[in-house]
Design a protein around this motif. Structure first.
Motif, short mmCIF file in Angstrom:
data_model
loop_
_atom_site.label_atom_id
_atom_site.label_comp_id
_atom_site.label_asym_id
_atom_site.label_seq_id
_atom_site.Cartn_x
_atom_site.Cartn_y
_atom_site.Cartn_z
N MET A 1 0.85 -1.19 0.00
CA MET A 1 0.00 0.00 0.00
C MET A 1 0.88 1.24 0.00
O MET A 1 1.87 1.30 0.74
CB MET A 1 -0.90 0.00 1.24
N PRO A 2 0.56 2.26 -0.79
CA PRO A 2 1.37 3.48 -0.79
C PRO A 2 1.42 4.13 0.59
O PRO A 2 0.46 4.07 1.36
CB PRO A 2 0.65 4.38 -1.80
N LEU A 3 2.53 4.75 0.87
CA LEU A 3 2.73 5.45 2.14
C LEU A 3 2.02 6.79 2.11
O LEU A 3 2.01 7.47 1.07
CB LEU A 3 4.23 5.63 2.35
N LEU A 4 1.45 7.19 3.24
CA LEU A 4 0.77 8.48 3.35
C LEU A 4 1.56 9.42 4.24
O LEU A 4 1.74 9.14 5.43
CB LEU A 4 -0.64 8.31 3.91
N GLY A 20 -5.03 9.33 13.04
CA GLY A 20 -5.65 8.82 11.83
C GLY A 20 -4.82 7.78 11.10
O GLY A 20 -5.31 7.14 10.17
N GLY A 21 -3.55 7.62 11.49
CA GLY A 21 -2.72 6.58 10.89
C GLY A 21 -1.73 7.06 9.85
O GLY A 21 -1.28 6.26 9.01
N SER A 180 -6.90 14.01 -2.04
CA SER A 180 -7.82 13.64 -0.97
C SER A 180 -8.25 12.20 -1.16
O SER A 180 -7.90 11.54 -2.16
CB SER A 180 -9.05 14.55 -1.00
N ALA A 181 -9.04 11.72 -0.21
CA ALA A 181 -9.58 10.37 -0.33
C ALA A 181 -10.45 10.22 -1.57
O ALA A 181 -10.64 9.10 -2.06
CB ALA A 181 -10.38 10.03 0.93
N ASP A 182 -10.96 11.32 -2.09
CA ASP A 182 -11.88 11.25 -3.23
C ASP A 182 -11.18 11.12 -4.57
O ASP A 182 -11.81 10.74 -5.56
CB ASP A 182 -12.78 12.48 -3.24
N MET A 231 -8.33 8.70 3.79
CA MET A 231 -7.23 8.67 2.82
C MET A 231 -6.50 7.32 2.88
O MET A 231 -6.19 6.72 1.85
CB MET A 231 -6.27 9.82 3.09
N LYS A 232 -6.26 6.84 4.09
CA LYS A 232 -5.61 5.53 4.23
C LYS A 232 -6.47 4.43 3.61
O LYS A 232 -5.94 3.52 2.95
CB LYS A 232 -5.36 5.24 5.71
N ALA A 233 -7.77 4.49 3.83
CA ALA A 233 -8.66 3.49 3.25
C ALA A 233 -8.62 3.54 1.72
O ALA A 233 -8.62 2.50 1.06
CB ALA A 233 -10.09 3.68 3.76
#
Length: 239
Positions: A1-4, A20-21, A180-182, A231-233
């Motif tokens: 998974m890409p790093l945030l 939030g992780g 963003s998450a979107d 965003m993590k999801a």
């Protein structure tokens, strides 16, 4: 998974990013003007974070052509970041024509020995990305934060893909600006980057009408733990 990586500019945002992780923190002050060197107090708080924290090294707003006096200030800021116990620094410097300033960057990188290195969006001002990527590799940067020379990363997909190909594993290309998450999954579907950058923030209103009347207030943004989780999801589902 890409790093945030989450950029934060105040203690509450720091706590929210961790809750939030976030995988890494970019620590700044004055995010409303693109981020400046954080205060000693904020650095002290961030040193206790359970994830790596990289501090911005930028002495003022505006562009990235720095005077000798500003360079000396940046060197002193790097020493303070090291003393605070943070993991790395976020650097950038330009020449008047927009190319990266090798001499200034070499001095700053030399002073940062032992710290992690991110080249910030001074990269987005360069007239040609190929020599800029090569210079970043030569100087030892771990990653380049870039929007693909566009205002928003989603508008810079072609340059992000080109930079990623040119990097060829020698360093990471980290997309940032208006992510963003979107929209992050759509970006990663086009360019398979291993790192992304965002504020995961929401606007908060003026908190003191009297201070605002005197020019000290106004709306600002603060990182929201729920937006970090979203965003993590999104990153988790991007593959």
């Amino acid at each position: 998974m890409p790093l945030l990586e989450v950029c934060v500019g105040d203690p509450e945002s720091l706590d929210a990013a961790v809750a939030g992780g976030a995988d890494r923190i970019e620590l700044c002050s004055a995010l409303e003007i693109g981020g400046l060197t954080p205060t000693p107090g904020l650095m002290a708080l961030a040193a206790a974070a359970p994830v790596p924290v990289y501090a911005m090294v930028r002495p003022r707003g505006g562009g990235f052509v720095f005077s000798q006096a500003e360079r000396r200030a940046m060197l002193a800021d790097i020493a303070a970041i090291r003393a605070a116990g943070l993991s790395g620094v976020v650097l950038g410097a330009s020449r008047p024509d927009g190319t990266l300033d090798r001499d200034t960057l070499a001095d700053l990188v030399g002073a940062s020995a032992g710290l992690g290195l991110t080249l910030h969006r001074a990269f987005d001002l360069v007239p040609a990305i190929e020599p800029a990527v090569d210079l970043a590799v030569d100087l030892g940067f771990e990653r380049i934060l870039t929007s693909g020379r566009a205002v928003a990363a989603m508008d810079g997909l072609a340059d992000l893909a080109r930079a990623h190909a040119l990097a060829d594993g020698r360093l990471a290309i980290m997309a940032g600006s208006d992510l963003s998450a979107d929209n992050v999954a759509a970006l990663l579907a086009r360019v398979p980057l291993g790192e992304v950058h965002g504020s995961c923030s929401a606007t908060i209103g003026p908190d003191d009408a009297n201070a605002q009347r005197l020019g000290f207030g106004g709306s600002r943004r603060r990182t929201d733990a729920g937006e970090v989780r979203r965003m993590k999801a999104a990153l988790g589902s991007s593959g």
